[in-house]
Design a protein around this motif. Sequence first.
Motif, PDB file in Angstrom:
ATOM      1  N   ARG A   1       0.831  -1.206   0.000  1.00  0.00           N
ATOM      2  CA  ARG A   1       0.000   0.000   0.000  1.00  0.00           C
ATOM      3  C   ARG A   1       0.866   1.257   0.000  1.00  0.00           C
ATOM      4  NH1 ARG A   1      -4.570   1.868  -1.909  1.00  0.00           N
ATOM      5  NH2 ARG A   1      -5.821   3.114  -0.467  1.00  0.00           N
ATOM      6  N   ALA A   2       2.014   1.190   0.656  1.00  0.00           N
ATOM      7  CA  ALA A   2       2.912   2.349   0.722  1.00  0.00           C
ATOM      8  C   ALA A   2       3.476   2.716  -0.646  1.00  0.00           C
ATOM      9  CB  ALA A   2       4.049   2.078   1.702  1.00  0.00           C
ATOM     10  N   MET A   3       3.456   1.773  -1.584  1.00  0.00           N
ATOM     11  CA  MET A   3       3.952   2.069  -2.935  1.00  0.00           C
ATOM     12  C   MET A   3       3.088   3.102  -3.647  1.00  0.00           C
ATOM     13  SD  MET A   3       4.951  -1.841  -4.083  1.00  0.00           S
ATOM     14  CE  MET A   3       5.381  -1.361  -5.743  1.00  0.00           C
ATOM     15  N   GLN A   4       1.844   3.296  -3.185  1.00  0.00           N
ATOM     16  CA  GLN A   4       0.956   4.286  -3.796  1.00  0.00           C
ATOM     17  C   GLN A   4       1.451   5.721  -3.585  1.00  0.00           C
ATOM     18  OE1 GLN A   4      -1.646   3.836  -5.769  1.00  0.00           O
ATOM     19  NE2 GLN A   4      -1.387   1.612  -5.678  1.00  0.00           N
ATOM     20  N   LEU A   5       2.307   5.918  -2.603  1.00  0.00           N
ATOM     21  CA  LEU A   5       2.825   7.264  -2.321  1.00  0.00           C
ATOM     22  C   LEU A   5       3.571   7.845  -3.525  1.00  0.00           C
ATOM     23  CD1 LEU A   5       4.092   6.505   1.278  1.00  0.00           C
ATOM     24  CD2 LEU A   5       2.287   8.144   0.724  1.00  0.00           C
ATOM     25  N   ALA A   6       4.206   6.982  -4.283  1.00  0.00           N
ATOM     26  CA  ALA A   6       4.985   7.454  -5.434  1.00  0.00           C
ATOM     27  C   ALA A   6       4.099   8.032  -6.529  1.00  0.00           C
ATOM     28  CB  ALA A   6       5.824   6.311  -5.997  1.00  0.00           C
ATOM     29  N   HIS A   7       2.800   7.714  -6.530  1.00  0.00           N
ATOM     30  CA  HIS A   7       1.889   8.167  -7.581  1.00  0.00           C
ATOM     31  C   HIS A   7       1.149   9.450  -7.218  1.00  0.00           C
ATOM     32  CE1 HIS A   7       2.688   4.398  -9.559  1.00  0.00           C
ATOM     33  NE2 HIS A   7       2.217   3.699  -8.535  1.00  0.00           N
ATOM     34  N   ILE A   8       1.375   9.965  -6.031  1.00  0.00           N
ATOM     35  CA  ILE A   8       0.708  11.203  -5.612  1.00  0.00           C
ATOM     36  C   ILE A   8       1.343  12.390  -6.331  1.00  0.00           C
ATOM     37  CG2 ILE A   8       0.263  12.747  -3.662  1.00  0.00           C
ATOM     38  CD1 ILE A   8       0.159  10.279  -1.876  1.00  0.00           C
ATOM     39  N   GLU A   9       0.514  13.236  -6.912  1.00  0.00           N
ATOM     40  CA  GLU A   9       1.026  14.416  -7.606  1.00  0.00           C
ATOM     41  C   GLU A   9       1.224  15.546  -6.605  1.00  0.00           C
ATOM     42  OE1 GLU A   9      -0.074  16.119 -11.800  1.00  0.00           O
ATOM     43  OE2 GLU A   9      -1.452  16.956 -10.331  1.00  0.00           O
ATOM     44  N   ILE A  10       2.432  16.080  -6.567  1.00  0.00           N
ATOM     45  CA  ILE A  10       2.778  17.163  -5.646  1.00  0.00           C
ATOM     46  C   ILE A  10       3.311  18.314  -6.498  1.00  0.00           C
ATOM     47  CG2 ILE A  10       4.077  17.793  -3.579  1.00  0.00           C
ATOM     48  CD1 ILE A  10       4.505  14.738  -3.154  1.00  0.00           C
ATOM     49  N   LYS A  11       2.524  19.330  -6.691  1.00  0.00           N
ATOM     50  CA  LYS A  11       2.890  20.410  -7.605  1.00  0.00           C
ATOM     51  C   LYS A  11       2.450  21.760  -7.049  1.00  0.00           C
ATOM     52  CE  LYS A  11       4.529  17.926 -11.072  1.00  0.00           C
ATOM     53  NZ  LYS A  11       3.743  17.697 -12.286  1.00  0.00           N
ATOM     54  N   THR A  12       2.956  22.808  -7.698  1.00  0.00           N
ATOM     55  CA  THR A  12       2.428  24.142  -7.434  1.00  0.00           C
ATOM     56  C   THR A  12       1.112  24.280  -8.182  1.00  0.00           C
ATOM     57  OG1 THR A  12       3.598  25.081  -9.325  1.00  0.00           O
ATOM     58  CG2 THR A  12       4.737  25.115  -7.197  1.00  0.00           C
ATOM     59  N   SER A  13       0.391  25.335  -7.922  1.00  0.00           N
ATOM     60  CA  SER A  13      -0.913  25.515  -8.561  1.00  0.00           C
ATOM     61  C   SER A  13      -0.791  25.660 -10.070  1.00  0.00           C
ATOM     62  CB  SER A  13      -1.619  26.743  -7.977  1.00  0.00           C
ATOM     63  OG  SER A  13      -0.777  27.875  -8.046  1.00  0.00           O
ATOM     64  N   THR A  14       0.343  26.172 -10.571  1.00  0.00           N
ATOM     65  CA  THR A  14       0.510  26.334 -12.015  1.00  0.00           C
ATOM     66  C   THR A  14       0.934  25.049 -12.695  1.00  0.00           C
ATOM     67  OG1 THR A  14       2.803  27.035 -11.690  1.00  0.00           O
ATOM     68  CG2 THR A  14       1.125  28.759 -11.810  1.00  0.00           C
ATOM     69  N   GLY A  15       1.466  24.101 -11.935  1.00  0.00           N
ATOM     70  CA  GLY A  15       1.981  22.885 -12.563  1.00  0.00           C
ATOM     71  C   GLY A  15       1.133  21.666 -12.345  1.00  0.00           C
ATOM     72  N   SER A  16       0.036  21.790 -11.607  1.00  0.00           N
ATOM     73  CA  SER A  16      -0.789  20.629 -11.293  1.00  0.00           C
ATOM     74  C   SER A  16      -1.525  20.131 -12.515  1.00  0.00           C
ATOM     75  CB  SER A  16      -1.795  21.001 -10.201  1.00  0.00           C
ATOM     76  OG  SER A  16      -2.702  19.946  -9.991  1.00  0.00           O
ATOM     77  N   ARG A  17      -1.308  18.874 -12.860  1.00  0.00           N
ATOM     78  CA  ARG A  17      -1.959  18.283 -14.018  1.00  0.00           C
ATOM     79  C   ARG A  17      -3.424  17.999 -13.726  1.00  0.00           C
ATOM     80  NH1 ARG A  17       0.542  12.852 -16.122  1.00  0.00           N
ATOM     81  NH2 ARG A  17      -0.421  12.063 -14.240  1.00  0.00           N
ATOM     82  N   GLY A  18      -3.700  17.519 -12.522  1.00  0.00           N
ATOM     83  CA  GLY A  18      -5.071  17.172 -12.186  1.00  0.00           C
ATOM     84  C   GLY A  18      -5.995  18.373 -12.212  1.00  0.00           C
ATOM     85  N   ALA A  19      -5.451  19.543 -11.892  1.00  0.00           N
ATOM     86  CA  ALA A  19      -6.281  20.742 -11.863  1.00  0.00           C
ATOM     87  C   ALA A  19      -6.588  21.254 -13.256  1.00  0.00           C
ATOM     88  CB  ALA A  19      -5.583  21.841 -11.069  1.00  0.00           C
ATOM     89  N   ARG A  20      -5.981  20.624 -14.293  1.00  0.00           N
ATOM     90  CA  ARG A  20      -6.186  21.121 -15.646  1.00  0.00           C
ATOM     91  C   ARG A  20      -6.964  20.149 -16.517  1.00  0.00           C
ATOM     92  NH1 ARG A  20      -3.034  25.494 -15.922  1.00  0.00           N
ATOM     93  NH2 ARG A  20      -1.425  25.622 -14.374  1.00  0.00           N
ATOM     94  N   ARG A  21      -7.436  19.077 -15.930  1.00  0.00           N
ATOM     95  CA  ARG A  21      -8.161  18.109 -16.731  1.00  0.00           C
ATOM     96  C   ARG A  21      -9.567  18.602 -17.047  1.00  0.00           C
ATOM     97  NH1 ARG A  21      -5.976  12.882 -13.539  1.00  0.00           N
ATOM     98  NH2 ARG A  21      -3.993  12.722 -14.607  1.00  0.00           N
ATOM     99  N   ARG A  22     -10.108  18.058 -18.112  1.00  0.00           N
ATOM    100  CA  ARG A  22     -11.423  18.262 -18.713  1.00  0.00           C
ATOM    101  C   ARG A  22     -11.343  19.331 -19.778  1.00  0.00           C
ATOM    102  NH1 ARG A  22     -16.441  16.377 -18.679  1.00  0.00           N
ATOM    103  NH2 ARG A  22     -17.943  17.776 -19.622  1.00  0.00           N
TER     104      ARG A  22
END
Length: 767
Positions: A746-767
């Motif tokens: 379960r701890a391996m999931q930590l590597a997939h967490i996106e940690i970015k600034t507001s301008t670089g966040s990919r998840g915030a730019r979807r759709r």
Amino acid sequence: MDWTEMDAAVPSPRFSIAKQTASEGEWLQQDPEEVTPILPQALPDSRFDWRRTASSRLKQPNSSAEKKSYARRMRPQSVEHDPHRPYYSAIQQYRSKFLQLLAHEEAEDEATLRHRLSTWSLKRLETEGYCVTGLSAYWLQGNQFGKPVASFLMGPGIKLPENKLENGTQVLLSRVDPLKECPQIGSVLSRNESHIRICFPNHFDLHEGVWRLDLGRPNLMYERMRNAISNLDWDPQEIEKMGSDPSTEYILQGTELRDVILESFVRPPPTDEGPTAVHASENVSVVPAPVEPKEAEDSESSRFQECGAFKLDQHILSWARRYSRSNPVVVEGDPPLSGLNASQIRAMATMIGQRMSLIQGPPGTGKTKTIIETIKLLKVHFQVPQPLLVCTYTNVAVDNLVEGFARVGVKPLRVGFNGNVRQSLLEHSLDYKLEQHPLHPVLLRSVDDETQVKDQVHKLSDSYRELALKLKESKRPRKATIERAMRMKEALISLEKRHKNIKRKIYAVQQQMLRETIADADVICTTCITSACAALNVVDFPVVFLDEASMSTEPASLIPLVKGSQHVALIGDHKQLPPVITSKRAKEEGLGLSLFERLTEEGHVPSVMLDIQYRMHPTISKFPAREFYGLALQDGTVDVFGKPLPSLEPPTSKHLKRRMGREKPSVIFLDHTGNESFKGRSRVNITEGHIVASIVEDLLLVNKHLDGRDIGVIAPYAAQITHITRLLNHDSHYKGRFEEVLGSKRAMQLAHIEIKTSTGSRGARRR
């Protein structure tokens, strides 16, 4: 093999043009003014023909043996500074304002650089990627636009440490300390795991000792912004009429939208004393008298209707007029527009039907989807032949667009440094496409021939100089020696002629590969800064879509527009993040105001706001809808009864407790006593980082369905991003704790967490 990795496989320091990437013009090793491509006599018009369909224009040669002919593309000569030229005084005001603002910002960057070099330790500079030491170097046997290129490495096969010396950045080269020496200043040309290739103004002694490279100022960015401002002098229509030689074609510069961009510089806001007179040399119409609201709307729209790149295509104009209405008139043959709401469809019609438009997209309203569907409509349904250029402020947003285009069957071409391209999208990159081109083997053979002939020229030149010196020193040279010298001279002339012909062939093949690769794409995707790269000079761009336009400074937004544009759509949201400006003075005097926001405030450009958001829980969207969008922003995240969709149910957490009679909150605030501290010019909060780590641990522990990729951490400072990333992925204490609490799997999931600034966040730019 990636061309940027081939140097490591070649033991000798030979230079090969094909080993360089094409995104920043590394293919164009010779100045095209000096190296004329070999072309047949019969030359077709290589500009796009608007009367031909996309499918016929983009037909590729049947085999690599089939030759195509292209006109030689050149930049027009500098425009004369004639006070009687249209928009002369407005352009002078514009140039004076923005060049001064850029100078302030550049000076601030210089101060930041000096502060970093003078106050940070060498270890910290290396750890954070601003500096690489212990490098050896050698000059490559080639040049970049006449300038020498050097390759730096730590040793054969040794990987370079992580660093910020990316393609196009300025670097300072010194032995020990650039502040205590007079450093050589260069620009990164290309790089791979073990080599960094840097272009310098002149040769200097490289061969002994070790070197240090420091990240300098972003000089390339400022240079391209200044060039864009200068290109406002040009009228693309005038350039198209220049020249009578069919073998020459001038690269379009400037924009046909100067009347829109410069309106506030031509015609200052009216005062109580009455309208301001317009200088006759500006060659623009006088401001109309005040009219009633309906008449004003008709008058304003008349400036834009049936203009732009599609003004001759009644099929496109008919669709745009019909679908720009609140109740579109649908006729037989119209393409289906499934999955789009009314405001998105109206935005599409506005971008297509108006020569310049503004599309405001609040968070989660589907800006990216609207752009993708618009491009698909133009290329797939209407089959427009015009090259379409889509630019954004960040590489993350470019990748999101490329991914979306590929998903709907639109062929994207991603132009940029491969290190900034998402790994899964490399097949759409320019460098990858060029490697797959049928002429790529021909280019490699030609480059190898050029290298061999150049070596022969160097060896024969040395032998000839030695023999000539002996003849000069000899009082009575032998006849046989004189004849030998003459034969060597003739052979040298022949070799140099052959070398020049091979260089011309290489240039011609490169141009053909670039043109065919770009022509085969439906849409070119890149950042504003990279849109000025030499590789894109092989074609003009009359149609430009600029995403994230509210985050880009006006001079940066201008870069893609002055490539001959006559139809532009700016997509952004001035209620969100503005351009990032470091100089307080530059920000106060207007550099922090984007072109998107300026035109929005001026109010003379047609605009549409996307009004349904699909990302936020209604309790989250309520605040921005009220405070920033005048309650015009609606929720697409509720069912027919107005209840939030089940997928938006907050996760289980000790921090998200259901209150009596109420649902779990969608937003919580955690107060803490941690203080911010400066780290260079950034900031870090140690306590906050530990809280984030505990929240992540809690979410993964009690929500078995939740994966690491479902969690995003956004922080305002780069130093805080580094701190949180270290805690979640590298800190030995936390690593042991996570494995103990979550289990190793379960701890391996930590590597997939996106940690970015507001301008670089990919998840915030979807759709």
